[in-house]
Design an enzyme around this catalytic site. Structure first.
Site, PDB file in Angstrom:
ATOM      1  CD1 TRP A 151     -46.349  -2.824 -87.574  1.00 17.73           C
ATOM      2  CD2 TRP A 151     -46.583  -5.047 -87.698  1.00 17.73           C
ATOM      3  NE1 TRP A 151     -45.093  -3.385 -87.458  1.00 17.73           N
ATOM      4  CE2 TRP A 151     -45.208  -4.746 -87.538  1.00 17.73           C
ATOM      5  CE3 TRP A 151     -46.974  -6.391 -87.809  1.00 17.73           C
ATOM      6  CZ2 TRP A 151     -44.228  -5.731 -87.469  1.00 17.73           C
ATOM      7  CZ3 TRP A 151     -45.988  -7.365 -87.750  1.00 17.73           C
ATOM      8  CH2 TRP A 151     -44.635  -7.033 -87.578  1.00 17.73           C
ATOM      9  CG  MET A 152     -46.503  -1.811 -81.499  1.00 17.43           C
ATOM     10  SD  MET A 152     -47.199  -1.599 -79.838  1.00 17.43           S
ATOM     11  CE  MET A 152     -47.071  -3.269 -79.217  1.00 17.43           C
ATOM     12  CG  ASN A 153     -42.029  -2.360 -85.847  1.00 14.26           C
ATOM     13  OD1 ASN A 153     -42.901  -1.930 -86.576  1.00 14.26           O
ATOM     14  ND2 ASN A 153     -40.791  -1.937 -85.919  1.00 14.26           N
ATOM     15  CG  ASP A 154     -38.685  -1.135 -83.235  1.00 12.12           C
ATOM     16  OD1 ASP A 154     -39.073  -2.249 -83.594  1.00 12.12           O
ATOM     17  OD2 ASP A 154     -37.719  -0.548 -83.721  1.00 12.12           O
ATOM     18  NE  ARG A 270     -32.829   0.046 -88.961  1.00 12.01           N
ATOM     19  CZ  ARG A 270     -32.209  -0.576 -89.949  1.00 12.01           C
ATOM     20  NH1 ARG A 270     -31.756   0.111 -90.989  1.00 12.01           N
ATOM     21  NH2 ARG A 270     -32.020  -1.880 -89.912  1.00 12.01           N
ATOM     22  CG  ASP A 271     -33.545   2.327 -84.892  1.00 11.17           C
ATOM     23  OD1 ASP A 271     -34.425   2.825 -85.616  1.00 11.17           O
ATOM     24  OD2 ASP A 271     -33.188   1.145 -84.994  1.00 11.17           O
ATOM     25  CD  GLU A 324     -33.059  -3.361 -86.882  1.00 14.23           C
ATOM     26  OE1 GLU A 324     -33.385  -3.067 -88.032  1.00 14.23           O
ATOM     27  OE2 GLU A 324     -33.737  -4.121 -86.175  1.00 14.23           O
ATOM     28  CD1 TRP A 414     -37.267  -7.344 -86.394  1.00 14.38           C
ATOM     29  CD2 TRP A 414     -39.066  -7.192 -87.710  1.00 14.38           C
ATOM     30  NE1 TRP A 414     -37.734  -6.044 -86.314  1.00 14.38           N
ATOM     31  CE2 TRP A 414     -38.833  -5.929 -87.117  1.00 14.38           C
ATOM     32  CE3 TRP A 414     -40.154  -7.336 -88.566  1.00 14.38           C
ATOM     33  CZ2 TRP A 414     -39.641  -4.824 -87.358  1.00 14.38           C
ATOM     34  CZ3 TRP A 414     -40.969  -6.223 -88.819  1.00 14.38           C
ATOM     35  CH2 TRP A 414     -40.709  -4.998 -88.222  1.00 14.38           C
TER      36      TRP A 414
HETATM   37  C1  FRU Z   1     -36.307  -2.512 -85.455  1.00 14.28           C
HETATM   38  C2  FRU Z   1     -36.511  -1.625 -86.654  1.00 14.28           C
HETATM   39  C3  FRU Z   1     -35.789  -0.315 -86.463  1.00 14.28           C
HETATM   40  C4  FRU Z   1     -36.556   0.621 -87.332  1.00 14.28           C
HETATM   41  C5  FRU Z   1     -37.956   0.117 -87.169  1.00 14.28           C
HETATM   42  C6  FRU Z   1     -38.809   0.289 -88.379  1.00 14.28           C
HETATM   43  O1  FRU Z   1     -37.289  -3.438 -85.241  1.00 14.28           O
HETATM   44  O2  FRU Z   1     -36.081  -2.282 -87.821  1.00 14.28           O
HETATM   45  O3  FRU Z   1     -34.419  -0.365 -86.760  1.00 14.28           O
HETATM   46  O4  FRU Z   1     -36.432   1.948 -86.915  1.00 14.28           O
HETATM   47  O5  FRU Z   1     -37.864  -1.255 -86.850  1.00 14.28           O
HETATM   48  O6  FRU Z   1     -40.133   0.024 -88.115  1.00 14.28           O
END
Ligand code: FRU
Length: 609
Positions: A151-154, A270-271, A324, A414
């Site tokens: 899996w990949m997100n940000d 976060r972030d 975020e 999401w």
């Molecule tokens: C955004 C997020 C960020 C968080 C990350 C967790 O898509 O919710 O805020 O750092 O994904 O995977």
């Protein structure tokens, strides 16, 4: 049977789990069933990988990887219960010559051990010296960045140094759904060909490793060495705190700073996203105060000690979701000397078409405070960077060359990212985009995002070039190759709408409509192919057309499971996933009524060189 270490025996006895069930021995893997939801998997030999069987929709099992009696790491894996969808590798190369035992807690409630023994996973663990990452899934993009597996997100922590673009990303190395957040790492000399590297930052004492940013510390302000890469990320466990890691090998490996966390707050934040503020000779950091729907600005002389200076956002812009992944950077307006600041503020949900989207504000930043521009009514307008459903967590590279502001986004949403019909991997990143600022006919300044110049090198020789097409109510139709860029200039003349349709022989299609009067371009993927994995997937998205006259020049990029549409200068961007059962092989152009002229219609097949 492997000799158990004293430590492990102690764990087993204190846990009261010692079982009389004989172990199943199979080629270096032994399974001990300890109870209804606890099993030990013991590994012997020198293989490089333990391949773990996963069932994509099962619950997570908690696995303590015990090496010589000590827990080396804890990971969460959807171990297969009734069928094996795919396998994920646990790299054993660092454990050579040591005793390795997986202490596995499955979450299913079982009434008997016999029932637990029937789980498909136990007989499907295997050892191997290789793990096949060949890119062969039908919907795996051909020219977009994807993780090799998992899996990949940000995308996050991105920087440019010594001719290389470094891209880190939120990665689950142990499955194709969100979990075990780790910084995956790829690098590229051209933003198109990506080399994959081992995980850069793995979950550590303070929790899993959420999104963040990296800078090149040219003046050694932090004391980790000149040109060290310094990254801040969110450590996420019961709380979210900000942590520092640094690298002296150009971001290949990182040391975790013992003084972590460097920023703590009493509420979710976060972030962290940093840049060097040359005017004030210090670092600036923007942090998403997620549930408070605002961004916080901190400053620091050394990347370790941070002082909160101000906040922006309470009650402003889209407020329907968490805030975020911020980014803050200056850009010139209309190519002039006038400078404005852009504050990117990804929000989820609350995007214009549901779920995730990238909101931004234009304004001024004086080193301490961000002040947003207002419209003629004195309101701060909500602006969106991309008008598709699949553009999120977009941030820029630090230190891009030639004054460029180059960004990459996560090409998903999401609402359904975990359900899209892929298996060995999930999610790709958008094409890289270069940002600029322009003044639109309404007098407002907007952010343009055009494909980065490197994208042009994907082009093969054009298979079609037509200088002028007269489009009317009867569609003009042309064949297209499966992976292609389609360029065209629409001069609507008398037509009220111009329709561009991509289709395949299975009756699946994507319809784009330029509504001249409304000055919008819409994208309809309701019949685009497989859409039923989520009720939020079938959708029509629409972007405002902010060009000076009613002509519209488009660049359309088709990959195996995405369509990205850009106005040539980036004044419009619309990114949408699609899952056609066979590739779209035709484009048709027609008008609602009246004739339009389509100029310079060009089709380039695309390929990685
Ligand atoms: C955004 C997020 C960020 C968080 C990350 C967790 O898509 O919710 O805020 O750092 O994904 O995977």
């Amino acid at each position: 049977m492997t000799k158990l270490t004293a430590g492990l025996i102690a764990i087993m006895i204190t846990g009261g789990m010692l079982s009389a069930t004989p172990a199943q021995a199979d080629n270096g893997i032994e399974v001990d069933y300890l109870g209804t939801n606890n099993t030990l998997v013991r590994v012997t030999g020198d293989s490089r990988y333990l391949l773990m069987p996963v069932q994509d929709n099962n619950d997570d099992a908690r696995i303590n990887v015990i090496v010589d009696g000590k827990i080396d790491k804890t990971i969460f894996v959807k171990l297969a219960k009734s069928k094996v969808d795919y396998k994920v590798p646990l790299d054993l190369s660092g454990y050579k010559g040591h005793d390795v035992v997986l202490n596995i807690i499955t979450s299913q409630n079982r009434s008997t051990v016999r029932e637990a023994k029937e789980d498909a996973c136990w007989k499907n663990f295997s050892l191997s010296d290789s793990f096949d990452t060949t890119n062969r899934e039908k919907y795996r993009p051909a020219y977009h960045h994807t993780p090799l597996y998992g899996w990949m997100n940000d995308p996050n922590g991105m920087f440019y140094k010594d001719g290389e673009w470094h891209l880190y990303y939120q990665w689950n190395p142990y499955g194709s759904k969100w979990q075990n957040m780790t910084w995956g790492h790829s690098s590229s000399k051209d933003l198109i060909n990506w080399e994959h590297h081992p995980a850069a930052i793995e979950p550590n004492g303070l929790g899993s490793v959420f999104s963040g940013s990296s800078v090149v510390d040219k003046e050694n302000t932090a004391g980790f060495g000149k040109d060290a890469i310094v990254s801040l990320y969110t450590s996420a466990d019961a709380s979210q705190v900000q942590s520092l890691a640094h690298s002296s090998d150009n971001g290949m490996t990182f040391d975790i700073y013992p003084g972590n966390p460097v920023i703590t707050l009493e509420s979710e934040a976060r972030d962290p996203n940093m840049f060097w503020d040359a005017a004030n000779n210090r670092w600036v950091l923007t942090l998403a105060h997620a549930l408070d729907h605002e961004m916080l600005f901190f400053t620091s002389p050394d990347l370790r000690e941070w002082t909160l200076q101000s906040s922006f956002g309470k009650g402003i812009g889209a407020q329907d979701g968490v805030w975020e992944c911020p980014d803050l950077f200056p850009l010139k307006v209309d190519g002039s000397d006038k400078e404005k600041w852009v504050l990117l503020c990804n929000i989820n949900p609350g995007g214009p078409f549901g779920g995730s989207a990238t909101q931004y504000f234009i304004g001024d930043f004086d080193g301490t405070t961000f002040k947003a521009d207002t419209d003629t009514q004195g309101n701060i307008p909500t602006k969106w960077m991309d008008f598709g459903k699949d553009h999120y967590a977009t941030v820029s590279f630090s230190d891009a060359p030639d004054g460029r502001r180059t960004l990459i986004g996560w090409m998903s949403n999401w609402q359904y990212a975990g359900e899209v019909p892929t298996l060995q991997f999930r999610s790709a990143n958008t094409l890289p985009r270069d940002a600029s600022l322009f003044t639109a006919p309404d007098g407002q300044i907007y952010l343009a995002s055009a494909p980065s110049p490197e994208v042009d090198m994907l082009r093969d020789k054009a298979v079609r070039k037509v200088s002028s097409i007269s489009a009317g109510a009867t569609a003009r139709s042309y064949s297209i190759p499966p992976l292609c860029e389609i360029d065209l200039e629409i001069n609507p003349r008398k037509a009220a709408t111009v329709d561009i349709t991509l289709s395949n022989g299975n009756g699946e299609k994507v319809g784009m409509t330029y509504d001249v009067k409304a000055a919008t371009l819409s994208f309809d993927r309701r019949q685009s192919g497989i859409t039923d994995f989520s009720q939020d997937f079938p959708a029509v998205t629409a972007a405002p057309v902010l060009t000076a006259d009613n002509r519209l020049s488009l660049r359309i990029f088709i990959d195996r499971s995405s369509v990205e549409v850009f106005e040539k200068e980036g004044r419009l961007a619309m990114t949408n996933l699609v899952f056609p059962t066979s590739p779209y092989d035709r484009i048709s152009i027609s008008t609602g009524k009246g004739k339009a002229e389509i100029k310079n219609f060009t089709v380039y097949p695309l390929s990685i060189k």
